[in-house]
Design an enzyme around this catalytic site. Structure first.
Site, PDB file in Angstrom:
ATOM      1  CG  HIS A 164      31.703  39.879  38.428  1.00 26.37           C
ATOM      2  ND1 HIS A 164      32.572  40.486  37.557  1.00 26.37           N
ATOM      3  CD2 HIS A 164      30.538  40.555  38.355  1.00 26.37           C
ATOM      4  CE1 HIS A 164      31.961  41.517  36.976  1.00 26.37           C
ATOM      5  NE2 HIS A 164      30.721  41.573  37.435  1.00 26.37           N
ATOM      6  CB  SER A 285      42.108   9.005  42.792  1.00 32.15           C
ATOM      7  OG  SER A 285      43.448   8.918  43.213  1.00 32.15           O
ATOM      8  CE  LYS A 291      39.676  13.789  43.998  1.00 31.00           C
ATOM      9  NZ  LYS A 291      41.020  14.054  43.499  1.00 31.00           N
ATOM     10  CD  GLU A 298      38.383  16.899  35.571  1.00 33.97           C
ATOM     11  OE1 GLU A 298      39.616  16.934  35.491  1.00 33.97           O
ATOM     12  OE2 GLU A 298      37.780  16.261  36.442  1.00 33.97           O
TER      13      GLU A 298
END
Ligand code: ARG
Length: 472
Positions: A164, A285, A291, A298
């Site tokens: 979980h 970024s 970043k 992804e």
């Protein structure tokens, strides 16, 4: 496409028609834009067919020699990017046949004896897919080898195991990675199994009913490395279940890598900070200078969607088709090619990416201090000292509550504090002795899970050794 106009509008079936198709219909029905990828397989299949025709006396030996010579030239043109693909000739099969005839004359026109594009295309796809599967199996092996190396280096590196997404019990990072090894082993099994059904020869089924020429299908099967022939001509030209199976195996492989990706992304988040990925798999970024984004995992997660989509495309393509061949089947190629390309690129990139995982062992260990990860070990300790499991569960739940109130972890309690916390469960406190602190440590917890498939470092190493023995 190097040439979309033709001085010869005649089509393979032209005598039957009184007017040519419109430009739009031509474009709509053509597949040469994408099926030219199967050119090498098409030529291989044609050469085996021609050889069989000559052996059976259906064409002359000289015809075979001419066909072989012409195909040699065509292959060369294709390799050099000089072959003039022509929209007027609809697909890879007609393009090559037409060029062959231009090069060698009548022998080229005899090649299609006893054959249809229906069994031809089914053969080409199977040859193409067999090559793709073989490549995928090698790449899964590369991925597995690198995964085993990282797992081995971390066979004893403790990290929290989650259920979980809450801290559950200690595991080792190596053990966690080996879960993906097991998934990839099943993926490889699925591709290898799918290959058996891909590797059957449709050629000889002709349009749908077979052919009246005395062909030798077994000879062609052997020439092309097929294990056997497809035994029903209608089935041979029409079903694409082997391609659907391939897409299903691909969807599962991508699903596994998508889950792995999700974890890499999570672990790389500064809020978790378990790992870092090598810079070459990340991007920055355009606006936020600080970043470093995990773009590659992804995208793997994102590309899983298109692979799943291709599986559904092919299932839907098939479900309403009456026997035998229908033009619908031309739509099988783009999803199939795209799936193979995506799986191949993903495996390549993944094999490299996992070698660049930098493990932050301290952060993993710190996280273990925050979730009472050894609570189950404490319950098991009480059970081993004679308390029924349900009572032990309750006693430890009370201890965790007390620890939470005090703002500490279980091993930080003194013996008296631990006993006091359990006082409400009869028989619990007196079963807690000095040796309890041994089981509350992360190492104690890990070492105790020493059965096959458990997270004890010795078992993780055994799993890695087993894994290595399965690699070629
Ligand atoms: N390009 C076609 C395909 O991909 C080849 C078979 C065409 N057969 C036919 N009867 N029109 O399926």
């Amino acid at each position: 496409m190097t040439d979309t106009t033709s001085s010869q509008p005649a089509k393979a079936w032209s005598g039957r028609f009184s007017e040519p198709v419109s430009e739009l219909v031509k474009r709509y029905t053509a597949s040469v834009f994408f099926d030219q990828r199967m050119a090498r397989q098409d030529i291989r299949g044609s050469l085996a067919h021609a050889k069989m025709l000559a052996r059976q006396g259906i064409i002359a030996d000289q015809d075979l020699a001419d066909i072989e010579r012409g195909m040699g030239i065509i292959l060369n043109e294709i390799e050099r990017g000089e072959f003039a693909w022509n929209l007027d000739d609809e697909d890879v099969h007609l393009n090559i046949e037409k060029r062959l005839t231009a090069l060698v004359g009548d022998a080229g026109k005899r090649l299609h004896t006893g054959r249809s594009r229906n069994d031809q295309v089914a053969t080409d796809i199977r040859l193409w897919l067999r090559d793709a599967i073989d490549q995928i199996l090698v790449l899964i092996g590369d991925f597995q080898k690198n995964l085993l190396d990282v797992a081995e280096a971390n066979a004893a590196t403790p990290m929290p195991g989650f259920t979980h997404l809450q801290v559950a019990q200690p595991v080792t990072f190596g053990h966690h990675l080996m879960a993906y090894f097991e998934m990839s082993r099943r993926d490889a099994e699925r591709f290898a199994d799918c290959r058996k059904r891909v590797n059957r020869l449709p050629l000889g089924a002709a349009a749908l009913a077979g052919t009246s020429y005395p062909i030798d299908r077994e000879f062609v099967a052997r020439e092309l490395g097929f294990d056997e022939v497809c035994y029903n001509s209608l089935d041979a030209v029409s079903d694409r279940d082997f391609a659907i199976e391939f897409c299903a195996a691909s969807a599962l492989l991508m699903t596994h890598l998508s889950r792995f990706s999700e974890e890499l992304i999570l672990w790389m988040s500064p809020r978790v900070g378990f790992i870092d990925l090598a810079d070459r798999f990340c991007t920055g970024s355009s606006i936020m200078p600080q970043k470093k984004n995990p773009d590659v995992p992804e995208l793997v997660r994102g590309k899983t969607g298109r692979v799943n989509g291709s599986l559904i495309s092919l299932l839907t393509l098939m479900k309403g088709q009456p026997l035998a061949y229908n033009k619908d089947n031309q739509e099988d190629k783009e999803p199939l090619f795209d799936t193979a390309d995506t799986v191949i690129d993903t495996l390549r990139i993944y094999a490299d990416m996992i070698t660049g995982i930098r493990v932050k062992a301290d952060a993993m260990r710190d996280a273990l201090k925050q979730g009472y990860a050894t609570a189950t070990d404490l319950a098991d300790y009480l059970v081993k000292n004679g308390l029924p499991f349900r009572d032990a569960h309750e006693a430890v739940a009370l201890a965790v509550r007390a620890a939470e109130a005090k703002g500490c972890d279980l091993p930080q309690f003194s013996l008296d504090e631990l006993r006091a916390a359990m006082a409400h469960v009869p028989g619990a406190a007196e079963r807690v002795k000095d040796d309890v602190f041994g089981v509350l440590t992360v190492e104690g917890s890990l070492d105790s899970r020493k059965h096959i498939g458990g997270t004890a470092p010795e078992q993780v190493r055994a799993a890695i050794a087993r894994g290595r023995s399965t690699l070629g």
